[in-house]
Design an enzyme around this catalytic site. Structure first.
Site, PDB file in Angstrom:
ATOM      1  N   TYR A 203       0.848  -1.204   0.000  1.00 27.96           N
ATOM      2  CA  TYR A 203       0.000   0.000   0.000  1.00 27.96           C
ATOM      3  C   TYR A 203       0.879   1.248   0.000  1.00 27.96           C
ATOM      4  O   TYR A 203       0.977   1.945  -0.982  1.00 27.96           O
ATOM      5  CB  TYR A 203      -0.956  -0.006   1.195  1.00 27.96           C
ATOM      6  CG  TYR A 203      -1.958   1.119   1.140  1.00 27.96           C
ATOM      7  CD1 TYR A 203      -3.079   1.023   0.328  1.00 27.96           C
ATOM      8  CD2 TYR A 203      -1.786   2.277   1.877  1.00 27.96           C
ATOM      9  CE1 TYR A 203      -4.004   2.063   0.248  1.00 27.96           C
ATOM     10  CE2 TYR A 203      -2.698   3.321   1.811  1.00 27.96           C
ATOM     11  CZ  TYR A 203      -3.809   3.211   0.995  1.00 27.96           C
ATOM     12  OH  TYR A 203      -4.713   4.239   0.918  1.00 27.96           O
TER      13      TYR A 203
ATOM     14  N   SER B 122      -6.496   0.944  -4.346  1.00 31.75           N
ATOM     15  CA  SER B 122      -6.571   2.381  -4.125  1.00 31.75           C
ATOM     16  C   SER B 122      -5.182   2.996  -4.308  1.00 31.75           C
ATOM     17  O   SER B 122      -4.619   2.924  -5.390  1.00 31.75           O
ATOM     18  CB  SER B 122      -7.157   2.664  -2.732  1.00 31.75           C
ATOM     19  OG  SER B 122      -7.541   4.011  -2.611  1.00 31.75           O
TER      20      SER B 122
ATOM     21  N   ASP C 108     -17.929   3.669  -7.473  1.00 36.38           N
ATOM     22  CA  ASP C 108     -16.780   4.104  -6.679  1.00 36.38           C
ATOM     23  C   ASP C 108     -16.650   5.617  -6.804  1.00 36.38           C
ATOM     24  O   ASP C 108     -16.118   6.126  -7.787  1.00 36.38           O
ATOM     25  CB  ASP C 108     -15.494   3.416  -7.145  1.00 36.38           C
ATOM     26  CG  ASP C 108     -14.313   3.707  -6.234  1.00 36.38           C
ATOM     27  OD1 ASP C 108     -14.450   4.590  -5.364  1.00 36.38           O
ATOM     28  OD2 ASP C 108     -13.265   3.057  -6.379  1.00 36.38           O
TER      29      ASP C 108
ATOM     30  N   HIS D 202     -15.851   1.538  -3.661  1.00 34.39           N
ATOM     31  CA  HIS D 202     -14.420   1.459  -3.390  1.00 34.39           C
ATOM     32  C   HIS D 202     -14.057   0.184  -2.634  1.00 34.39           C
ATOM     33  O   HIS D 202     -12.888  -0.192  -2.587  1.00 34.39           O
ATOM     34  CB  HIS D 202     -13.986   2.686  -2.603  1.00 34.39           C
ATOM     35  CG  HIS D 202     -12.521   2.963  -2.676  1.00 34.39           C
ATOM     36  ND1 HIS D 202     -11.867   3.191  -3.874  1.00 34.39           N
ATOM     37  CD2 HIS D 202     -11.562   3.024  -1.712  1.00 34.39           C
ATOM     38  CE1 HIS D 202     -10.578   3.391  -3.630  1.00 34.39           C
ATOM     39  NE2 HIS D 202     -10.367   3.300  -2.341  1.00 34.39           N
TER      40      HIS D 202
END
Length: 797
Positions: A536, A617, A708, A748
Site C-alpha cells: 500500500y 486504491s 466508486d 471502493h
C-alpha cells in the site's frame, strides 16, 4: 522533464516482462477512440489526454467501453482452468461464522454476526453477557434484494436510548441516516421518521442531552444514481439534527467557504460540555482544534434542545462562538478524555513526536468564546506537559479512557500490536496485557462509563479471538469468543524479514506467510509455486497483521506464498515514515516495493515468472507505477480501484484531499514530482524483452466499481485504454493479457456484499494462477455446484 512547449515523453523500462501461460492476441483488444486534439499545457509541458471522453460515466460511449472490456475479461476468466475449483473452495472457506467485537451502550450489549455467506453482517443485542437469546437489532440484508445496501456506521446516544444509523447504496460514499428509539429493557428498536440525505464523510456525534447529534453534509450529487458522479466534493458543512425534526430545519452550525477543501470532524467531550471540532485540510495527519462551550454559549429551545437557529451559518444573525484552541496545521490533536478531578484534558499529538505522545492541561484556563471573541487561546496545548512521552521506537496508535483512573494504550512495535493498561491521571503503566503472538489488536470497545473492556486480536493465520477484561483492578484478559474456520491455521507460519531499500538502505519490514516447513526452489524456472506480494505505502495507513480468507485460499489452493510489504508512506513507524514516502519522496515507496520483489527473487522464494503483485486504491497506484518502472520483475499485476491519473485526480470527488500525499499538480515543482510516476503518463514499450519474450508488460488485471465515488472509475478506464493502445494495438508486442473488471453497483470496497466479494476474488486469483501456470494443490473435499460444472464444460468446449 520536457522543454517548454514539448510533449512529455516517459522513460521506458530497460527490460520487459516474461511471457505468462495465458496468451492474448493484441489485435483482439477493443478498438478505442483516441481524441488526439485534447492536449493540456501544464507549466509549459504538453500533456495529451486522448481518452478524456472516458471521464463521463454516463455517456453511451463510456458504457460501450465498459461492456466491451467486461466481455473481454470474462473471455479470459473462462479460460482459467482452476476458476470453478477456486470459487468453490473460497466459498467453502468463507462460509464460517463470524462475530464483530461486542460493545456496550446504555444497559445493553451489541455485536455483529454473519452466519457465513450472508451479504451483510447482522446486528444483535443482549441484555447481559449471560443472555442465552440474542435479539435481532437490525438486519441490513432486508434493506435491498441484492445485498448492496450496507450499514456503514452507527452512533448511540449517550444514554443508549437512541441510535443514528448510516447506510450506503451500491458501495457509494454517500450515506442516508435514519434514527431509531431503543427499549433498553427488551432491546426492541423502533425506527422514527427522521431521514437525513446528502451525508458524506460524516461524524455522528450525539449531545449528552440525548436530543440530537451533529453530522456532515454536502451539496446533493448531480446525478440521480448517487455514487456514479465525478463532481468535486467541496464545502462540507456541519449540521445539527434534533430528533423528530425534519432535515430541512437542521441548522448549519459551521461552514468554511473560504477554504472549500477543508473538512470538519466533530465529537463531544466526556463531560458533555464541549463540542470538539477537528478541522483537516486533506489526508495529512494534522488538524486544527476548535471548541464550542455548549453549556455556556449555546441557548436551548422550548423543548430543552440546543438551539442553533440564530447561529445558523446561512440564515443566523450571529456566528458560532468558536474558541480556536489550535489554529494551524503543524500537528494532529485528538481528544482522549477529561479528568473530572482536575478539569484537565488529555490529547494525543504528534507535535515534535512523530511516534505520538499524550499531553495534558487545563482546558478551563482557555477563556470562553464570549470573552475571547474567537481568538486563539493564550494557553495552548502546544505548551502542555507530557503525560506519556513519545516512545523511542514504537508508535502510540491510540488511547481510550475507562471508568475510574484507567486508560488503555495500544502501541505498534515493528508492525505488531502491544496493549497496555495505564493510569489516566499520571500515564503510569499498570500492566502490559499479554497478546497471543504476531498479530494486531483489530478492535477495542470500552468507555468512560464502564470498567470492563473488550478487544479483538487477529493475525495472518489467526481468524479472530475476542478477550474481555472485567475489572482493571485485576487486568487479566479472558478469552470471550474465538472464531473457528474450516481448515487448520496452525499448519501455516508467519515470518517477518527486513529488506534494505535499494537506494538508501532503509530497512523495510515484510511478512511472509506460507505452509509450515515450505522449501523454496523458485530459482528454478520449472517451479510454479505462486507468490503474491501485497503493498500500500501511503496516507499514514499501516498494513498490520490481519486475517484474510482470500489469502488463505491462495495458500491452500496453490501451495502459494503471501508477502505483505510495509512500505514508507504508511504509518508503521510514525509520521516520519509516512513523510518519507509522500510528496517529493513518493518514489521511495516504489523503490521499497521493488526491493521487496528483488528480495523474494534473491532468496529463491519467487522468480519473475511466479511473482504477482497486488494493491488497492493507493496500492493500485503502487502496482501500476512499479509495472511501468520494472515490468521485468513481475508476471502479474492486480491493481484494484487505483489512483492512476496522477495529473487529474484532484478534480474529482474527494481527490483534492490527496494532495498532501501526492503533491498538487497546479504547483510547478509538485507537478514535476507527479509526472515522473503518474501511471497513465508513463506507459511505454520496454527497451528490450526478456529471454523468450517480447518487449511487453506483465499480465494486468484492473478492477473498479461503477459506484466508486472515492477513486472514480475513470482512472481505471483511461489507464486501460492507454495500456492497450501503447502495448497492444499500437505496437502489437503485448501477448500478456491487459484487462479490466468493472463491477456493477459496487464502490471502493466497503460494504461490498459477500457474493460480489467471492466472484471478484475468484476471478482475480484464478486468473493470476492461470497466467503463472500454478498447479492446483488442494486435495481436501470440494463441492462444485452444477452451474459451475456447466460453465467449466462450456469453457473447455
Amino acid at each position: 522533464m520536457a522543454s517548454f512547449g514539448d510533449a512529455y515523453i516517459p522513460t521506458p523500462a530497460q527490460k520487459g516482462a516474461p511471457q505468462g501461460k495465458l496468451i492474448a492476441d493484441p489485435t483482439l483488444f477493443p478498438a478505442i477512440r483516441r481524441d488526439e486534439e485534447v492536449i493540456d499545457v501544464l507549466h509549459g509541458v504538453n500533456i495529451p489526454d486522448p481518452y478524456r471522453w472516458l471521464e463521463d460515466p454516463d455517456s453511451e460511449e463510456t458504457k460501450s467501453f465498459v461492456d466491451a472490456q467486461n466481455a473481454l475479461s470474462t473471455s479470459f476468466f473462462d479460460q482459467c482452468q482452476t476458476r470453478s475449483k477456486f470459487k468453490s473452495l473460497f466459498e467453502q472457506l468463507y462460509n464460517y461464522e463470524r462475530y464483530g467485537l461486542v460493545f456496550r451502550k446504555g444497559n445493553r450489549y451489541y455485536y455483529s454476526h454473519n452466519t457465513g455467506l450472508q451479504a451483510q453482517n447482522v446486528i444483535y443485542t443482549l441484555n447481559s453477557l449471560e443472555d442465552p437469546e440474542p435479539k435481532l437489532f437490525i438486519d441490513p440484508n432486508t434493506l435491498s434484494e441484492d445485498g448492496t445496501v450496507a450499514l456503514m456506521q452507527y452512533a448511540f446516544s449517550d444514554d443508549g436510548n437512541y441510535v443514528a444509523m448510516a447506510t450506503s447504496s451500491g458501495g457509494s460514499d454517500w450515506r442516508t441516516v435514519t434514527v431509531s428509539k431503543i427499549n433498553q429493557e427488551t432491546g426492541e428498536r423502533t425506527e422514527l421518521a427522521d431521514v437525513l440525505q446528502h451525508v458524506k464523510f460524516t461524524s455522528l456525534s450525539w449531545t449528552h442531552d440525548n436530543l440530537g447529534f451533529f453530522y456532515n453534509s454536502y451539496t446533493p450529487p448531480s446525478t440521480t444514481d448517487a455514487g456514479t458522479e465525478t463532481d468535486k466534493n467541496q464545502n462540507q458543512q456541519l449540521r445539527y439534527h434534533i430528533v423528530g425534526q425534519d432535515q430541512s430545519k437542521d441548522a448549519t452550525v459551521l461552514a468554511i467557504p473560504e477554504q472549500p477543501d477543508w473538512m470538519i470532524g466533530s465529537s463531544i467531550s466526556h463531560d458533555g460540555k464541549h463540542l470538539i471540532l477537528s478541522v483537516s485540510a486533506g489526508c495529512e495527519p494534522t488538524n486544527r482544534l476548535w471548541i464550542v462551550n455548549l453549556e455556556k454559549d449555546i441557548p436551548r429551545n422550548s423543548d430543552s434542545a440546543l438551539d442553533f437557529s440564530k447561529l445558523d451559518f446561512h440564515t443566523g444573525s450571529a456566528r458560532l462562538p468558536l474558541v480556536k484552541v489550535i489554529d494551524n496545521f503543524n500537528a494532529s490533536w485528538d481528544y482522549i478524555g477529561s479528568n473530572e478531578d482536575t478539569g484537565e484534558w488529555v490529547l494525543q499529538t504528534n507535535l515534535n513526536a512523530p511516534r505520538y505522545k499524550l499531553v495534558h492541561g487545563a482546558i478551563a484556563t482557555i477563556a470562553s468564546s464570549s470573552s475571547s471573541s474567537s481568538s486563539s487561546s493564550e494557553i495552548s496545548p502546544e505548551s502542555w506537559a507530557e503525560l506519556i512521552p513519545e516512545h523511542p521506537k514504537d508508535v502510540l496508535q491510540w488511547a481510550s479512557r475507562l471508568k475510574g483512573d484507567f486508560m488503555v494504550c495500544c502501541y505498534m512495535k515493528d508492525v505488531k500490536s502491544s496493549l497496555q493498561l495505564r493510569k489516566f491521571s499520571t500515564g503510569e503503566i499498570i500492566k502490559e496485557l499479554q497478546l497471543p503472538g504476531i498479530g494486531s489488536v483489530g478492535g477495542f470497545s470500552g468507555s468512560r462509563k464502564f470498567s470492563e473492556f473488550f478487544f479483538s486480536f487477529t493475525g495472518f493465520t489467526e481468524p479472530g479471538a475476542q478477550y474481555r477484561v472485567e475489572d482493571p483492578e485485576n487486568p487479566t484478559p479472558v478469552l470471550f469468543r474465538r472464531v473457528s474456520v474450516k481448515f487448520q491455521p496452525e499448519e501455516f507460519e508467519t515470518k517477518q524479514v527486513f529488506v534494505p531499500s535499494k537506494n538508501d538502505g532503509t530497512l523495510v519490514p515484510m511478512f511472509l506467510i506460507h505452509r509450515n516447513g515450505k522449501e523454496f526452489t523458485n530459482g528454478d524456472q520449472k517451479d510454479t509455486s505462486p507468490v503474491l506480494l501485497y503493498g500500500y505505502g501511503g496516507f499514514n495507513i499501516s498494513l498490520e497483521p490481519s486475517f484474510s480468507i482470500s489469502r488463505m485460499c491462495w495458500l491452500l489452493a496453490y501451495d502459494g506464498v503471501m508477502a505483505i510489504a510495509n512500505l514508507r508512506g504508511g504509518g508503521e513507524y510514525g509520521t516520519t515514515w509516512r513523510d518519507d514516502g509522500s510528496r517529493s519522496k513518493k518514489q521511495n515507496v516504489f523503490d521499497d516495493f521493488i526491493s521487496c520483489a528483488e528480495y523474494l527473487h534473491d532468496q529463491k522464494i519467487s522468480n519473475p515468472s511466479t511473482l504477482a503483485i497486488q494493491g488497492g486504491s493507493n496500492g493500485g497506484l503502487l502496482v501500476a507505477a512499479c509495472i511501468n518502472q520494472r515490468p521485468d520483475l513481475f508476471q502479474v499485476g492486480l491493481a484494484q480501484v487505483g489512483v492512476l491519473d496522477g495529473l487529474r485526480f484532484k478534480r474529482f470527488t474527494i481527490g483534492h484531499a490527496w494532495c498532501n500525499d501526492y503533491g498538487d499538480v497546479d504547483i510547478e515543482d509538485e507537478f514535476e514530482w507527479i509526472l515522473k510516476w503518474s501511471p497513465l503518463h508513463n506507459v511505454t514499450v520496454p527497451v528490450q524483452g526478456t529471454e523468450g519474450s517480447t518487449k511487453q508488460y506483465p499480465a494486468i488485471l484492473l478492477t473498479t466499481g461503477s459506484h466508486d465515488d472515492r477513486v472514480v472509475p475513470l482512472h481505471t478506464h483511461k489507464f486501460l485504454a492507454q495500456l492497450q493502445y501503447v502495448l497492444g494495438n499500437g505496437s502489437g508486442l503485448q501477448s500478456n493479457p491487459l484487462l479490466a473488471r468493472v463491477e456493477v453497483r459496487a464502490g471502493h470496497g466497503a460494504g461490498k456484499p459477500t457474493k460480489k466479494i467471492i466472484e471478484e476474488t475468484s476471478d482475480m486469483l484464478s486468473f493470476t494462477a492461470e497466467v503463472i501456470g500454478a498447479e492446483w494443490k488442494y486435495n481436501g473435499p470440494l463441492k462444485i455446484c452444477e452451474e459451475e460444472e456447466e460453465d467449466a464444460g462450456k469453457a473447455a468446449a
